[in-house]
Design a protein around this motif. Sequence first.
Motif, PDB file in Angstrom:
ATOM      1  N   PHE A 386       0.895  -1.279  -0.027  1.00 46.04           N
ATOM      2  CA  PHE A 386       0.020  -0.160  -0.050  1.00 46.04           C
ATOM      3  C   PHE A 386       0.749   1.189  -0.004  1.00 46.04           C
ATOM      4  O   PHE A 386       1.797   1.424   0.696  1.00 46.04           O
ATOM      5  N   ALA A 387       0.556   2.206  -0.789  1.00 47.15           N
ATOM      6  CA  ALA A 387       1.285   3.618  -0.925  1.00 47.15           C
ATOM      7  C   ALA A 387       0.160   4.388  -0.308  1.00 47.15           C
ATOM      8  O   ALA A 387      -0.675   4.903  -0.997  1.00 47.15           O
ATOM      9  N   PRO A 388       0.469   4.810   0.879  1.00 47.45           N
ATOM     10  CA  PRO A 388      -0.309   5.627   1.859  1.00 47.45           C
ATOM     11  C   PRO A 388      -0.388   7.104   1.271  1.00 47.45           C
ATOM     12  O   PRO A 388      -1.400   7.776   1.333  1.00 47.45           O
ATOM     13  N   ASP A 389       0.529   7.504   0.338  1.00 50.54           N
ATOM     14  CA  ASP A 389       0.561   8.977  -0.233  1.00 50.54           C
ATOM     15  C   ASP A 389       0.118   8.934  -1.487  1.00 50.54           C
ATOM     16  O   ASP A 389       0.171  10.133  -1.860  1.00 50.54           O
ATOM     17  N   GLY A 390       0.166   7.849  -2.191  1.00 52.91           N
ATOM     18  CA  GLY A 390      -0.356   7.753  -3.427  1.00 52.91           C
ATOM     19  C   GLY A 390      -1.670   8.424  -3.629  1.00 52.91           C
ATOM     20  O   GLY A 390      -2.604   8.309  -2.755  1.00 52.91           O
ATOM     21  N   GLU A 391      -2.109   9.111  -4.980  1.00 55.84           N
ATOM     22  CA  GLU A 391      -3.496   9.677  -5.049  1.00 55.84           C
ATOM     23  C   GLU A 391      -4.051   9.045  -6.426  1.00 55.84           C
ATOM     24  O   GLU A 391      -3.400   8.850  -7.000  1.00 55.84           O
ATOM     25  N   PHE A 392      -5.517   9.100  -6.376  1.00 56.94           N
ATOM     26  CA  PHE A 392      -6.008   8.509  -7.725  1.00 56.94           C
ATOM     27  C   PHE A 392      -7.415   9.318  -7.621  1.00 56.94           C
ATOM     28  O   PHE A 392      -7.987   9.397  -6.638  1.00 56.94           O
ATOM     29  N   THR A 393      -7.969   9.388  -8.728  1.00 58.24           N
ATOM     30  CA  THR A 393      -9.455   9.795  -9.164  1.00 58.24           C
ATOM     31  C   THR A 393     -10.058   8.603  -9.364  1.00 58.24           C
ATOM     32  O   THR A 393     -10.065   7.793 -10.471  1.00 58.24           O
ATOM     33  N   VAL A 394     -11.137   8.544  -8.869  1.00 55.70           N
ATOM     34  CA  VAL A 394     -11.871   6.781  -8.975  1.00 55.70           C
ATOM     35  C   VAL A 394     -12.600   7.288 -10.666  1.00 55.70           C
ATOM     36  O   VAL A 394     -13.276   8.154 -10.658  1.00 55.70           O
ATOM     37  N   ASP A 395     -12.350   6.278 -11.205  1.00 54.91           N
ATOM     38  CA  ASP A 395     -13.312   6.172 -12.518  1.00 54.91           C
ATOM     39  C   ASP A 395     -13.961   4.601 -12.591  1.00 54.91           C
ATOM     40  O   ASP A 395     -13.383   3.800 -12.441  1.00 54.91           O
ATOM     41  N   ALA A 396     -15.307   4.830 -12.053  1.00 52.48           N
ATOM     42  CA  ALA A 396     -15.920   3.665 -12.104  1.00 52.48           C
ATOM     43  C   ALA A 396     -16.001   2.771 -13.388  1.00 52.48           C
ATOM     44  O   ALA A 396     -15.701   1.313 -12.877  1.00 52.48           O
ATOM     45  N   ALA A 397     -15.582   3.150 -14.608  1.00 51.74           N
ATOM     46  CA  ALA A 397     -15.224   2.325 -15.535  1.00 51.74           C
ATOM     47  C   ALA A 397     -14.023   1.307 -15.403  1.00 51.74           C
ATOM     48  O   ALA A 397     -13.799   0.304 -16.076  1.00 51.74           O
TER      49      ALA A 397
END
Length: 439
Positions: A386-397
């Motif tokens: 797990f990379a606790p500082d990583g970020e992403f925007t959820v794309d349901a697809a």
Amino acid sequence: MTRPQLVVRARRMITPEGERAGAVGIADGVIVAVEPELDGPAFVDLADDEVLLPGLVDTHVHVNDPGRTEWEGFASATRAAAAGGVTTIVDMPLNSVPPTTDVAALDLKRATAFGRTHVDVGFWGGAVPGNLAELPALHEAGVFGFKCFLLHSGVDEFGHLSTGELAPAMAVLARIGALLIVHAEDPDLIERAPDPHGRAYRDFLASRPEEAEHRAIATLVDLARRTGARVHVLHLSSAGALPMIAAARRDGVAITAETCPHYLTLTAEEIADGATQFKCCPPIRDAANQDVLWQGLADGVIDCVVSDHSPCTADLKCSDTGDFGAAWGGIAGLQLGLPAVWTAARRRGVPLTEVVRWMARAPSELAGLAGKGAIEVGRDADLCVFAPDGEFTVDAAELFHRNAVSAYHGRRLTGVVRRTWLRGREVTGAAPHGKLLER
């Protein structure tokens, strides 16, 4: 000490003793050593920004297979689980057809799942009207406990127990030492509440009042006290029930409770009218209520955090009309539970060790999964990078859920699951190697 076949080295890892640097030795799918340093024939070294976690355990998943495989299915659900750092799930007995209310249905479900699971899978049984005599046989067949509803379940083939039916079921389960897990909303209060209809979220919220949870939990406490049964409150959304649960425990009543990522991260104030992707039962309540749920976790009154992954096809969410009364009530969150909870936890100053306890160790203890939920010698080598500082925007697809419907779509989350191992083998999606578990 058994010589490791693989050693995973991390600058940060979460163990039952807390966060530390160290190495995990794995042989034949089991953790054989957890030490500051280890030798071995093969090594995996985590990056500096990664933390080694135990594989999460999600004891509240609706796989819907067989019978409603267009809603989800074992292959897609378990692939999504692994992508979210979850290495063990326990499947709910309803929304599949037939529901898991007798041994024949359990056998069919196991046959359906066999060879198709990317993570380990166990099964809950169901307690419904008319199957009292089936409960001991299901218990002997290895289900992890029994789920019941106190009001309509949402599907006609899984009936709910009246108070008159609940008491004898609890007496039987107390006798055989089985756990009862309960969807706790009072049917009379729901019946008297305004009907859910239309696009306004406030109207839907009014149709599932907090008092319905409180009254149902009071009934459970009373019957657990009288029968000696162990009971577990599913998907607690109303923080107003926490003092009652705490008091019952002090009195020696065997009652536990869970809540879900959506109750800890989403609030009624942010749900737009017509946004039926947020519909679930019990409902997402206001921010003040959410603050008290977090305190309930900190105080230990709420034991664990699990997904209540309850997916459906896109059309059943009625996004074209936005009608909360007509839409299916359920949130598909299996893949996103860890980053969703961690995003909120770090904002509140809650350490990752606590999140791991709520989402790995505590659910494994609830279900009696002694080999799961911790980086500890003798446990299965189920691990999450797990990379606790990583970020992403959820794309349901882009999620592995079968249907691209998500209450988290478009939301920016912190924490990225980069790799997952099940019993020492990385889960890649190429070849399922999950096992079917028995109590």
